[in-house]
Design an enzyme around this catalytic site. Sequence first.
Site, PDB file in Angstrom:
ATOM      1  CG  ASP A 152     -53.106  -0.850  37.517  1.00 57.82           C
ATOM      2  OD1 ASP A 152     -52.621  -1.039  38.644  1.00 57.82           O
ATOM      3  OD2 ASP A 152     -52.517  -1.215  36.473  1.00 57.82           O
ATOM      4  CG  ASP A 179     -53.492  -4.327  40.119  1.00 51.82           C
ATOM      5  OD1 ASP A 179     -53.296  -5.506  40.470  1.00 51.82           O
ATOM      6  OD2 ASP A 179     -52.857  -3.363  40.579  1.00 51.82           O
ATOM      7  CE1 TYR A 182     -55.938  -1.164  42.739  1.00 49.58           C
ATOM      8  CE2 TYR A 182     -57.053  -1.688  40.679  1.00 49.58           C
ATOM      9  CZ  TYR A 182     -55.960  -1.189  41.354  1.00 49.58           C
ATOM     10  OH  TYR A 182     -54.868  -0.716  40.644  1.00 49.58           O
ATOM     11  CG  ASN A 212     -50.273  -5.448  43.094  1.00 47.21           C
ATOM     12  OD1 ASN A 212     -50.421  -4.985  41.959  1.00 47.21           O
ATOM     13  ND2 ASN A 212     -50.469  -4.737  44.188  1.00 47.21           N
ATOM     14  CG  HIS A 297     -49.605  -5.751  37.523  1.00 49.67           C
ATOM     15  ND1 HIS A 297     -50.623  -4.957  37.036  1.00 49.67           N
ATOM     16  CD2 HIS A 297     -49.430  -5.372  38.826  1.00 49.67           C
ATOM     17  CE1 HIS A 297     -51.063  -4.155  37.994  1.00 49.67           C
ATOM     18  NE2 HIS A 297     -50.344  -4.371  39.082  1.00 49.67           N
ATOM     19  CG  HIS A 307     -45.654   0.296  42.430  1.00 56.80           C
ATOM     20  ND1 HIS A 307     -45.932  -0.375  43.600  1.00 56.80           N
ATOM     21  CD2 HIS A 307     -46.833   0.882  42.032  1.00 56.80           C
ATOM     22  CE1 HIS A 307     -47.209  -0.218  43.899  1.00 56.80           C
ATOM     23  NE2 HIS A 307     -47.772   0.543  42.989  1.00 56.80           N
ATOM     24  CG  HIS A 334     -47.437  -2.442  39.912  1.00 53.41           C
ATOM     25  ND1 HIS A 334     -48.371  -2.757  40.886  1.00 53.41           N
ATOM     26  CD2 HIS A 334     -46.216  -2.563  40.515  1.00 53.41           C
ATOM     27  CE1 HIS A 334     -47.748  -3.049  42.012  1.00 53.41           C
ATOM     28  NE2 HIS A 334     -46.444  -2.934  41.821  1.00 53.41           N
ATOM     29  CB  VAL A 335     -46.596   2.880  37.715  1.00 50.01           C
ATOM     30  CG1 VAL A 335     -46.444   4.384  37.951  1.00 50.01           C
ATOM     31  CG2 VAL A 335     -45.409   2.126  38.295  1.00 50.01           C
ATOM     32  CG  HIS A 336     -52.217   3.508  40.158  1.00 49.93           C
ATOM     33  ND1 HIS A 336     -52.638   3.436  41.465  1.00 49.93           N
ATOM     34  CD2 HIS A 336     -52.183   2.215  39.715  1.00 49.93           C
ATOM     35  CE1 HIS A 336     -52.857   2.173  41.798  1.00 49.93           C
ATOM     36  NE2 HIS A 336     -52.585   1.413  40.743  1.00 49.93           N
TER      37      HIS A 336
END
Length: 441
Positions: A152, A179, A182, A212, A297, A307, A334-336
């Site tokens: 990400d 990711d 962006y 995503n 991801h 999420h 995915h999870v920041h």
Amino acid sequence: MRKAWLVLMQSFPTFIMLCYRFGIIAMASDYTRPGPGRVILTQHTDSSSYPQQVHVSAVGAKNMRISWITDDQSMPSKVEYGKVSGKYDAVAKGESSRYLFYVYLSGKIHNVKIGPLEPDTVYYYRCSGVGDEFSFKTAPASLPVEFVIAGDLGQTEWTNSTLTHIGKLDYDMLLMPGDLSYADWHQPLWDSFGRMMQPYASTRPWMVVEGNHEIEALTFFGMAPFIAYNHRWRMPYEESGSNSNLYYSFNVAGAVHVIMLGSYVDFGCNSEQYKWLVADLAKVDRSVTPWLIVLFHAPWYNTNTAHQGEGESMRVAMEALLYKARVDVIFAGHVHAYERFTRIYNEAENSCGPVYITIGDGGNREGLALDFDSKHKYAHLSLFREASFGHGRLRVIDGKKALWSWHRNDDSTDTVRDQLWLQSLSSSSACQGGTKIKDEL
């Protein structure tokens, strides 16, 4: 048209910031968790014929793919290279493509495979016969080998901090569980991202898989998903028997098999991805390749409130396969935030299951996922969690042990906040029984 896009690109980050809800900055002991960083737009200031957005990826044990873009459509897809700076004793030609996304037309995207190359060797190269000289180092032929894992990323001030910290210490290959830019349909942000990554992605192989934010489907306008991602970040999927750039595998240093899976492409038991995974795992001889690493991801195990449950259907479909194959460690994004679990199988601690690590904290524009649920059903399996920007490093020492460390971005320095010694499951006598899955074929 280009001027119109430039105006849109300048105003787009402000629009994006208004569209996303940011978390509230919280205190954790003496450390203040940072908020989202400003989006950095990286411009191309050289001639239209000059290569930009240069990045390299591994293709088998002895080849590399050089990818770049030129605004000048007449520039050749050619790479000159050699082991001495300024002296190129080899040349390779490749292919090029462009894509149309609504009213945006990309530059000329070049992909050239070079080699055979020697392991653990610095090569100097030039793209399209003009512009700057670049260099990269090939991965070693045998262990030890060091991976950087960052998810990400985006293109913010925190992204820049993460990249700076990554660049301070040597490594052999970067792995990214999705990711990237962006861009989210705004195609010039893909160009900006490629320029920002170039100083790092042109020097070491970067192996990525989609998240995503790479989907970018516009079905109303006939835009299929992953158009930009598939054109710009071509990975060695054909070499692993995959029919899609969205999932593939490769070997590193003769002892590590890395599998990149697609969270946003069909993964059911009758899908092409599932069938490919079964076949790929069946080919792995753990006596020769003692380490097995998987990236995708959307995390299967997650105690963050962000999420929740988004990876559950993929877990149900594929977890048994990875467990039977004795996968050593699984990385997701995915999870920041950062979170490390114990070894797990089927929602319970299992000494022969993979270690699960979420590392979606590279620097994205959306900010950190600050809230973890201490009463979550997986909370007792979560051994370390922190909502901070950073990156990870996996140093595989030999066939039995590897050192994992998570480096938090802390202003001018990176702080090692989590560290773990891993034993390969192939070297564990207690886990020997399930290392073959050929009966699944």
